[in-house]
Design an enzyme around this catalytic site. Sequence first.
Site, PDB file in Angstrom:
ATOM      1  N   GLY A 103      43.605  37.692  42.447  1.00 34.47           N
ATOM      2  CA  GLY A 103      43.652  39.110  42.056  1.00 34.47           C
ATOM      3  C   GLY A 103      42.303  39.762  42.262  1.00 34.47           C
ATOM      4  N   ASN A 104      42.106  40.906  41.648  1.00 33.71           N
ATOM      5  CA  ASN A 104      40.787  41.558  41.707  1.00 33.71           C
ATOM      6  C   ASN A 104      40.579  42.335  40.408  1.00 33.71           C
ATOM      7  OD1 ASN A 104      41.772  44.397  42.108  1.00 33.71           O
ATOM      8  ND2 ASN A 104      42.654  43.448  43.935  1.00 33.71           N
TER       9      ASN A 104
END
Length: 405
Positions: free
Chosen positions: A209-210
């Site tokens: 993810g981020n």
Amino acid sequence: MQLAGKKIVLGVTGSIAAYKTPELVRQLVKAGAEVRVLMTRAAADFVSPLALATVSKHPVHSNVADGAAWNNHVELGRWADAMVIAPCSANTLAKLANGLCDNLVCAVYLSAVAPVFIAPAMDEDMWIHPSTKANIQKVRSYGNHIIPVAHGELASGLVGEGRMAEPQDIVKHLADFFEKKNDSALKGVKALVTAGPTYERIDPVRFIGNFSTGKMGIAIAERLAAEGAAVTLVLGPSHVPVQDTRIQVVHVESAEEMYTAATQAFPDTDIAILSAAVADYRPEERAPEKIKKQGDTLDIKLVKNKDILASLGRVKQAGQLLVGFALETTNEVAHALDKLRAKNADMIVLNSLKDEGAGFGHDTNKVTLLDKNGGVEALPLQGKQEVAAAIINHILKLKHAEKTV
Ligand code: CTP
């Protein structure tokens, strides 16, 4: 014109700028508004209740109870088309931020169903204190409007930020608000916004993810809805609540799901703003069971995700406006312009990671807007709500330019 017949409750609190409030009331009344004034006890040290009662032509109240009489704060809160707290002292601001309710101004504020406008006034040292900044963010996050402070001579004798906006500026702020409300620039416009991160699953418990929170995109969606647009928000995994119930939220997890939702909605869209931080790659395979710890290294092969912005750019029709974001760390403007052309966007919002207070997770952002006509608008560091408003204003200008070509 815009204020004719509007019912306004003015809350005056303890700041030297209170001496300007009879003039503020006079100008509101002159513009056709009906004004009721409330004041805190501290405010009465700076301005006479009699002066305010005279210009507003109504008694001025300070307490929830005056002797045996009860001032019905709920009724006043419901009566108003707008509540204005001017000047708003640092002390009252802190109370508003935390829901304290020890005087009539705070009680009416808590009961108000109408929009609330807050005009802070304090010395610069108080204005720049982190607690004041946090309180401003808090009250703004509740949907209140902050009327910006002015720069100039302060009560301390110093010169700086923190002066209350002048009465004519406060009146203009209110008039602009009511004008916009009547004449929503985006009425009938259909908008699509992507926001938040994407999660690319590795196995049932892990993902790539981020750090995107979705705050910027949600602020854009809320602003579009406030301007009258019908908004579809395709939102990756985000913990930020979407306040405006008019927004149709489509929750997605991965880039593929976001692609599907966005491409489905796009043909019926006038303006698309793709602010999501989409993962460029996903694991080629998703393990059906949790991957067990084995050797010293683990290789995960990643494959490219489809670029949503570029895909929409390929099918874009005349009259549709497509806006992308770019996060760059080197040669920022050149890279952003490359993206604008390569993805057939009409505008790129360039985020710079170098600026403190900008980007993922912050409540503020600093961006530069670059459009296909060569327009460049470098905005200062400001709240994400203000950035959202500036982005939409720039889009409106582009739309207008297209109509007049
Ligand atoms: N974007 C998208 N789909 C992707 C990747 C990005 O729609 N699979 C969109 C983002 O929402 C943003 C814009 O493309 O509006 C730019 O994203 P960014 O990550 O800065 O650019 P990339 O094209 O991925 O290029 P790079 O990461 O190499 O800078």
